[in-house]
Write a protein that holds these residues in place. Structure first.
Motif, PDB file in Angstrom:
ATOM      1  N   PHE A 401       0.834  -1.198   0.000  1.00  0.00           N
ATOM      2  CA  PHE A 401       0.000   0.000   0.000  1.00  0.00           C
ATOM      3  C   PHE A 401       0.872   1.252   0.000  1.00  0.00           C
ATOM      4  N   ARG A 404      -0.616   7.151   0.870  1.00  0.00           N
ATOM      5  CA  ARG A 404      -1.972   7.710   0.735  1.00  0.00           C
ATOM      6  C   ARG A 404      -3.036   6.642   0.968  1.00  0.00           C
ATOM      7  N   GLN A 405      -2.802   5.436   0.446  1.00  0.00           N
ATOM      8  CA  GLN A 405      -3.757   4.353   0.658  1.00  0.00           C
ATOM      9  C   GLN A 405      -3.840   3.975   2.128  1.00  0.00           C
ATOM     10  N   GLU A 408      -5.871   6.505   3.972  1.00  0.00           N
ATOM     11  CA  GLU A 408      -7.309   6.349   3.754  1.00  0.00           C
ATOM     12  C   GLU A 408      -7.873   5.229   4.622  1.00  0.00           C
ATOM     13  N   TYR A 443     -11.116  11.249  -1.237  1.00  0.00           N
ATOM     14  CA  TYR A 443     -11.489   9.837  -1.377  1.00  0.00           C
ATOM     15  C   TYR A 443     -12.769   9.692  -2.211  1.00  0.00           C
TER      16      TYR A 443
END
Length: 449
Positions: A401, A404-405, A408, A443
């Motif tokens: 990942f 940023r992932q 989130e 998102y």
């Protein structure tokens, strides 16, 4: 001369003694007459408190009486009649009291009405058996904290003073603002709300006060800000503590002068709106921490009200749950019932997300349940986890990942853990509410693509 009260219908007869004790000259009519034929006589009564048995009088007649007479209006009835009048009450036409009404609350309310009259002349259909709730505008609830708030809001609505509403996320602060609007002199004008945390910093001033064509890159046309668009209505500045300090200074100047200037403009414009501010922070703590300017706080809090969290509202939790189930039934042609174990679970839960979370829980339970909704059908977060247990205190980030992932995943996990309470999520993660809103918007945009 005593202020007069007219009781229509036997169901409202329980108000006779409280009315008399509050100093009203009361005329009680057991049966409901042909109000059209009686209108000429009723008009001659002058200012009057009209108490109506909701079960025995049609909404159209009540609306006609309210529009013709110089009257305050109280409706008394059960859950079956309440659904017929909910729209009228939401627009500020009277208050709806559950039957039998709480006499202490009624007595205090009547004393307020009588004192106001002496000071100056007046300027879900539920398919399951349930106890109706008192209603004030779009607000429902019969608990003592809600009744206290209704009395305050009724007085606040009669003033144009700036009102500051504060309370936890999900308690219904915008509904409180709408209730004040509905019962105020601005009720027939627009109601507009702006979330100060959800607007990019560089656009806040333009959204509030508007801009002239060519005033900045991208300003290809004249834009009216919300102060101008709302006209003589009511303007709600939500999440006021998240407003940039530079804009707080300009807002203070506008509130004090009654005038604003569009970005890039040279002409001052006056506004006539009723201004209401709201925040899910303690505003006094926001001042101490430097988030909210002290001078602006004093200007915004001419009147101040705290919205009680759901956990302080006792049986309102069950009554609201039944109301939400009834609304789901009506929208989806279902016949659902809350079982006793579900009601106990709802009462015992801590509700970090307040009424908003309750609505989501009931909607999910109604969607998945066949007929009876039991405790296992309620998607409630484990109380032990909320109290510090470890069942939901860890987040799994798959290998590979991006940062940023991972961010989130962390934010969405925190939202789930806190029942959607964005302020608690922002505080836990050490970011501002504005930053959280910005991330959530990103998102959403990514998902749309």
């Amino acid at each position: 001369m005593a202020y007069k009260a007219l009781i229509l219908g036997e169901d409202a007869a329980g108000l006779l003694q409280p009315l008399q004790e509050a100093g009203f000259a009361v005329e009680a009519i057991a049966g409901v007459p042909d109000c059209t034929a009686e209108m000429a006589r009723l008009e001659k009564m002058g200012p009057v408190l009209l108490c109506v048995a909701a079960r025995q009088v049609e909404p159209a007649i009540v609306s006609q009486l309210h529009g013709t007479l110089d009257c305050e209006l109280i409706l008394v009835g059960d859950h079956k009649a309440q659904s017929r009048f909910a729209g009228l009450v939401a627009r500020g036409i009277g208050m709806y009291l559950r039957q039998p009404p709480e006499l202490k609350y009624v007595s205090e309310l009547l004393e307020d009405i009588h004192q106001d009259a002496e000071a100056a002349s007046r300027k879900g259909k539920a398919r399951q058996q349930t106890v109706a709730m008192d209603q004030f505008g779009p607000l429902y609830g019969s608990s003592a904290p809600m009744q206290d708030m209704y009395r305050f809001l009724r007085r606040a609505a009669s003033s144009d003073a700036v009102l500051c509403i504060h309370g936890e996320s999900g308690t219904g602060k915008e509904l409180v603002a709408q209730a004040v609007h509905a019962y105020s002199a601005h009720g027939a004008e627009p109601f507009e709300a702006i979330n100060c945390a959800a607007i990019p910093t560089e656009l806040v001033e333009s959204e509030l006060f508007g801009h002239e064509k060519g005033s900045f890159s991208g300003a290809v046309a004249e834009h009216l800000g919300i102060f101008e668009r709302v006209g003589q209505g009511t303007l709600l500045l939500d999440e006021i503590t998240e407003m940039p300090h530079g804009i707080q200074v300009k807002l203070l100047r506008v509130l004090e002068s009654g005038q604003f200037r569009r970005v890039g403009g040279e002409v001052d414009h006056s506004y006539q709106a009723r201004v209401i501010a709201a925040t899910n922070r303690d505003p006094h703590e926001a001042v101490r921490s430097g988030l909210l300017r002290e001078d602006l706080f004093y200007r915004l809090s001419q009147l101040e009200v705290r919205v009680p969290p759901l956990r302080e509202r006792g049986q309102d939790i069950v009554a609201l749950s039944r109301l939400f189930v009834a609304r789901f039934d009506e929208a989806n042609d279902r016949r659902l019932t809350l079982k006793k174990d579900a009601e106990r679970a709802l009462l015992n839960y801590h509700w970090p997300g307040n009424v908003r979370q309750l609505w989501n829980v009931i909607q999910k339970a109604c969607t998945t349940a066949r007929r009876d909704i039991g405790a296992p059908d309620l998607p409630l977060e484990d109380d032990s986890a909320a109290a510090g247990g470890d069942s939901q205190d860890s987040v799994s980030i798959p290998a590979g990942f991006t940062l940023r992932q991972a961010e989130e995943v962390l934010i969405k996990s925190s939202l789930a853990r806190h029942g959607g309470d964005k302020q608690r999520v922002a505080d836990d993660l050490g970011i501002s509410l504005r930053t959280l809103y910005s991330r959530l918007e990103r998102y959403s945009d990514n998902a749309a693509r």
